[in-house]
Design an enzyme around this catalytic site. Structure first.
Site, short mmCIF file in Angstrom:
data_model
loop_
_atom_site.label_atom_id
_atom_site.label_comp_id
_atom_site.label_asym_id
_atom_site.label_seq_id
_atom_site.Cartn_x
_atom_site.Cartn_y
_atom_site.Cartn_z
N SER A 215 0.85 -1.19 0.00
CA SER A 215 0.00 0.00 0.00
C SER A 215 0.88 1.23 0.00
O SER A 215 2.12 1.15 0.04
CB SER A 215 -0.93 0.01 1.22
OG SER A 215 -0.16 0.11 2.41
N LYS A 216 0.24 2.40 -0.03
CA LYS A 216 0.99 3.66 -0.12
C LYS A 216 1.94 3.87 1.05
O LYS A 216 2.95 4.57 0.92
CB LYS A 216 0.01 4.84 -0.21
CG LYS A 216 -0.68 4.92 -1.56
CD LYS A 216 -1.59 6.13 -1.64
CE LYS A 216 -2.26 6.20 -3.01
NZ LYS A 216 -3.16 7.37 -3.12
N ARG A 217 1.64 3.26 2.19
CA ARG A 217 2.53 3.47 3.33
C ARG A 217 3.88 2.78 3.13
O ARG A 217 4.84 3.07 3.84
CB ARG A 217 1.88 2.98 4.63
CG ARG A 217 1.62 1.50 4.69
CD ARG A 217 0.76 1.16 5.90
NE ARG A 217 0.43 -0.25 5.94
CZ ARG A 217 1.23 -1.18 6.45
NH1 ARG A 217 2.39 -0.85 6.97
NH2 ARG A 217 0.86 -2.45 6.46
N GLY B 295 5.47 3.17 0.31
CA GLY B 295 6.17 3.99 -0.68
C GLY B 295 5.39 4.01 -1.98
O GLY B 295 4.17 3.90 -2.00
#
Length: 478
Positions: free
Chosen positions: A243-245, A247
């Site tokens: 996921s975006k967390r 990167g």
């Protein structure tokens, strides 16, 4: 039979690397076995689907070199066809209208929860008589359409996970058409895949629970059931879903970060697929030749950004010079930089030097800025270490005087510049490094760069002296 596969993204955001991998694997199947790779945009969610997302998805696929066959199918344009098939299911008693209101359904759910009984829909509307249905229709009561489950289980052989069996005794008579007349995902997908001739569906594991329902629809409609394969998820390094967390997660982000399309393509192929050899950097043709569905792993793959960086650096170093020049010239044009005729030969020399130092296109562009732009800021650690040393300003002034006395031809010979700097250091009782380090910072704003003597040759006399002057002014104002 030649495979007909499809990639069917929903245009509600960027092309995620997980979706890109799914598209790549489908594309490889089609190209390996001389089949078809089709593209369908599943844009039935009108509130979340955007033209910008469609553009980004198509751009991402094109950038990765995933050319599709035939025209793009837009699911939203096929609503009439979906309704037609729903009517066929109703006519053949494979589906029924459900007039239950949301409030009634919620009441049934709460009752089941309180009494600890099965929460599946109780089939109230399945038992309606024709007279009741006619009456409700005449009163224009809103209704959804539910598929009538008659079987106890479904079975299919997943191309990746093997035999898969689902117990249907606790499954609802699921909705196939909403009360507003739009089809749900299960219905639209089955109709579209059938009409497009898709005979192999390869998609993410998150769709595995949809497959039993879709098989039921295929059977009820008397259509051939395609082969199914479900790709395991891509995880971050902490073994949770990527996921975006973690990167960057979209193709566009990696493109913006200077990753090459051939490197990302190669890397995504290796996420969950075993080529059966140790070689990791492979051409597209080699991957097509080696690709087999039975070599796709049935366990999740971990997205290793360091490995992607390493692979990309290999592609950068081995990039043909004409391709490197193309990227450099495009960057120059986009940023309105131009070369004088007398600079071209030195610029080509500079490109060859920075190629081996560039791990990404972004690195390449940063090195190009060194050539065209005088430093506007200087590395803070370098300032502390070199510019704030006592006497550095005077040292650079003296070096400037020595360099300005030379003719331009002196800057054409790297060995002469090497000898001159070392002689200058010796004359001032300094190690060469005591001159080279502050000079590098003055010319580039950085503590690391290509070789200083090569850089002086490439920048040439006027730029070298101008940048030393700017650095001296900066030091004097510290």
């Amino acid at each position: 039979m030649k495979p007909i596969v499809r990639f069917a993204p929903s245009p509600t955001g960027f092309l995620h690397v997980g979706g890109a991998r799914t598209a790549i694997f489908n594309w490889l199947i089609a190209r390996k076995l001389h089949g078809k790779f089709l593209l369908r945009i599943e844009d039935t969610d009108r509130q979340r689907s955007t033209e910008e997302s469609i553009r980004q998805i198509l751009e991402g696929l094109n950038w990765l070199g995933l050319n599709w066959d035939d025209d793009i199918v837009f699911q939203s344009a096929r609503n009439d066809r979906h309704k037609e098939v729903v009517e066929d299911l109703l006519a053949n008693d494979h589906a029924y209208r459900c007039f239950c209101t949301p409030e009634e359904l919620e009441s049934k759910r709460l009752y089941a929860e309180q009494h600890k009984i099965n929460k599946r829909y109780d089939g109230t509307c399945r038992k309606l008589s024709r007279e009741q249905i006619s009456e409700f229709l005449e009163r224009k009561m809103p209704f959804s359409v539910r598929f009538k489950i008659e079987e106890q289980k479904t079975e299919f052989t997943d191309l990746i996970h093997g035999r898969h069996q689902t117990d249907l005794t606790d499954m609802d008579d699921f909705i196939i058409q909403r009360s507003d007349g739009t089809p749900v995902y299960q219905m639209a997908v089955v109709v579209d895949d059938h009409d497009m001739g898709v005979n192999l569906v390869l998609r993410g594991d998150d769709h595995l629970s949809n497959t039993p329902k879709q098989i039921l629809l295929y059977k009820a409609l008397g259509w051939s059931i395609p082969q199914f394969g479900h790709l395991p998820l891509i995880l971050g390094k902490d073994k949770t879903r990527l996921s975006k967390r973690h990167g960057a997660t979209s193709v566009q982000e990696f493109r913006n970060n200077g990753i090459l399309p051939e490197a990302l393509f190669n890397f995504l192929c290796l996420l969950g697929w075993n080529p059966g050899q140790e070689q990791e950097k492979m051409s597209r043709e080699e991957i097509i030749d080696l690709f087999e569905v039975n070599r796709i792993n049935h366990t999740p793959a971990v997205f290793d950004e360091q490995k992607l960086a390493w692979l990309n650096s290999r592609y950068m170093v081995e990039m043909p010079f004409d391709q490197l020049l193309f990227h450099a010239e495009k960057w120059c044009k986009d940023n309105q930089y131009s070369l004088r005729p007398d600079e071209e030969e030195r610029f080509m020399f500079y490109l060859k030097i920075i190629q081996v130092r560039s791990k990404t296109l972004t690195d390449l562009y940063d090195f190009l800025k060194i050539y065209f732009d005088s430093p506007q800021i200087y590395d803070e650690k370098g300032v502390q270490k070199y510019f704030k040393k006592e006497g550095v300003s005077e040292l650079l002034k003296k070096l400037r005087g020595t360099l300005s006395s030379l003719d331009d031809l002196h800057f054409d010979a790297i060995d002469k510049l090497d000898g001159l700097i070392r002689q200058f250091a010796a004359e001032h009782n300094l190690a060469a490094a005591k001159v080279i380090h502050p000079l590098r910072l003055a010319l580039t704003g950085r503590t690391e760069s290509p070789g200083i003597f090569e850089l002086m040759h490439i920048l040439h006399k006027d730029k070298v002296i101008s940048r030393i002057d700017s650095a001296v002014d900066y030091i004097n104002n510290l």
